[in-house]
Design an enzyme around this catalytic site. Structure first.
Site, mmCIF file in Angstrom:
data_model
loop_
_atom_site.group_PDB
_atom_site.id
_atom_site.type_symbol
_atom_site.label_atom_id
_atom_site.label_comp_id
_atom_site.label_asym_id
_atom_site.label_seq_id
_atom_site.Cartn_x
_atom_site.Cartn_y
_atom_site.Cartn_z
ATOM 1 C CG HIS A 374 -0.800 0.058 -0.980
ATOM 2 N ND1 HIS A 374 -1.180 -1.286 -1.210
ATOM 3 C CD2 HIS A 374 -2.195 0.614 -1.155
ATOM 4 C CE1 HIS A 374 -2.382 -1.489 -0.945
ATOM 5 N NE2 HIS A 374 -2.886 -0.384 -0.955
ATOM 6 C CG ASP A 378 -2.248 -7.294 1.300
ATOM 7 O OD1 ASP A 378 -3.192 -7.331 2.420
ATOM 8 O OD2 ASP A 378 -1.921 -8.165 0.818
#
Length: 404
Positions: A374, A378
């Site tokens: 992350h 995204d």
């Protein structure tokens, strides 16, 4: 005729070479030479294992083994002295019955490491293959209880496996004591990689994909060649990467705020092997046909089963697919293989009813689970990539249009 070997030449120091992937040390599993043996360039010196691979170390010189610096099961650092090789020619003296040779340097006699009592050393009348001996020692099996089925009665790996699967003929009431098990090099590698992976903030996305049409497409392909679902997953995955190249990246935590995107789709494949989890990769999938992907996949599986995967197969992967569904399971929470930033786990094929065209129909469904870094990726990007890949799998004609 007794062949007497003399050393007259230059001693070359042969060091353990760089094995890549930041590997710092290796365990010597088996020596192929002993002191006094002749060896040619590129002949195997020893089998070694690391936390990421099992490979052979070839000689860089032709000559005579002058000294071995380690014994089997020793740890050797990359760049550390491995063997000394006398690179001059061998001189033989025929028709001599006895002769004593004194070397200029004293060779230390290495005492072999004693084998535990519960794993008996094979006698001159009982042969056992190296892989079978490894399994016997790993599982504390007394080979005296096993009848070999190999050539000249050699105990094979299958003999060990069959022995393990036999029901116990006698039940004992003795208390089973706890035992400390030392990790194999491959288990150590998995521990290191997964410990590092656990520090990565993972983003997960799960989806179901209807592969009924893909299954029919595969049946047509199988008339020409035995194409597996995994091959179609890999090739379609590569096609989707063209539109979302950021997934095909690597990230070095020591260089924050930047990452490297790769043009080559070196897709890593998580595989089960006799030595545990291995993750080789197929290089440049974007340039391969479906048949060529299948051929490369077959090659990696064969090398994995034979414990012959080397740096070329294991290094430089850019993204990973784990088809855990070939064993069991539907959804999975896969952990990223650093320095990669994305992995997808694929569950088993399940026959499920789906409402299509006004009625319920049986459909072949798989469940996919993405694990993503992350810090780099995204959720919206992963979801869009998933939709593109899903389209190729649910409508294989769309995949065929994109193939070169």
């Amino acid at each position: 005729m007794l062949k007497i070997i003399k050393y007259f030449g230059t001693i070359k120091h042969f060091k353990l070479p760089d094995l890549g992937e930041k590997i710092k040390e290796a365990t010597i599993v088996k020596w192929h030479v002993k002191e006094g043996d002749t060896i040619s360039e590129f002949d195997p010196v020893a089998d070694v294992s690391t936390d990421k691979m099992f490979t052979q170390i070839p000689s860089s010189f032709t000559g005579i083994i002058h000294k071995r610096y380690h014994k089997e099961q020793d740890q050797c650092q990359v760049g550390e002295l491995f063997v000394d090789i006398d690179v001059d020619e061998i001189q033989s003296i025929p028709n001599q019955t006895t002769q004593t040779f004194q070397q200029s340097s004293q060779i230390t006699q290495v005492q072999p490491k004693p084998i535990p009592h519960h794993v008996q050393k094979e006698s001159s009348l009982q042969r056992i293959s190296p892989s079978a001996k490894y399994l016997a020692q790993l599982h504390n099996i007394d080979i005296q209880n096993i009848k070999g089925t190999g050539i000249y009665g050699t105990i094979t790996k299958d003999d060990i496996s069959n022995y393990q699967n036999q029901p116990k003929s006698q039940q004992t009431n003795s208390i089973q004591k706890s035992q400390i098990i030392k990790m194999t090099d491959f288990q150590k590698g998995m521990q290191k990689s997964m410990t590092e992976s656990n520090t990565i903030p993972h983003l997960y996305l799960q989806e179901e994909i209807d592969i009924t049409s893909l299954s029919s497409f595969r049946e047509e392909l199988k008339k020409q060649s035995n194409i597996t679902f995994m091959t179609l997953f890999i090739k379609s995955f590569s096609l989707a990467l063209h539109q979302f190249p950021i997934l095909n990246s690597t990230y070095d935590s020591n260089a924050p705020f930047q990452f490297v995107t790769h043009q080559d789709h070196n897709i890593s494949i998580a595989m089960d092997s006799p030595k545990g989890l291995v993750v080789p990769n197929i290089k440049q999938v974007q340039n391969l046909s479906i048949l060529e992907v299948q051929q490369q996949l077959n090659k990696l599986r064969k090398l994995g089963d034979e414990s012959k995967l080397g740096p070329n197969e294991l290094n430089n992967g850019t993204i990973c697919i784990s088809n855990i569904g070939t064993i069991a399971g539907t959804y999975v929470g896969p952990l990223i293989l650093p320095p990669q930033v994305c992995i997808v786990g694929i569950g088993r094929v399940v026959l499920q009813p789906r409402f299509i065209g006004g009625s319920y129909q049986p459909r072949k469904i798989i469940y996919t689970s993405f694990g993503c870094d992350h810090r780099i990726l995204d959720g919206a990007t992963i979801a869009r990539f998933q939709n593109t890949w899903k389209q190729y799998l649910e409508q294989p004609e769309q995949m065929m249009v994109k193939l070169k």
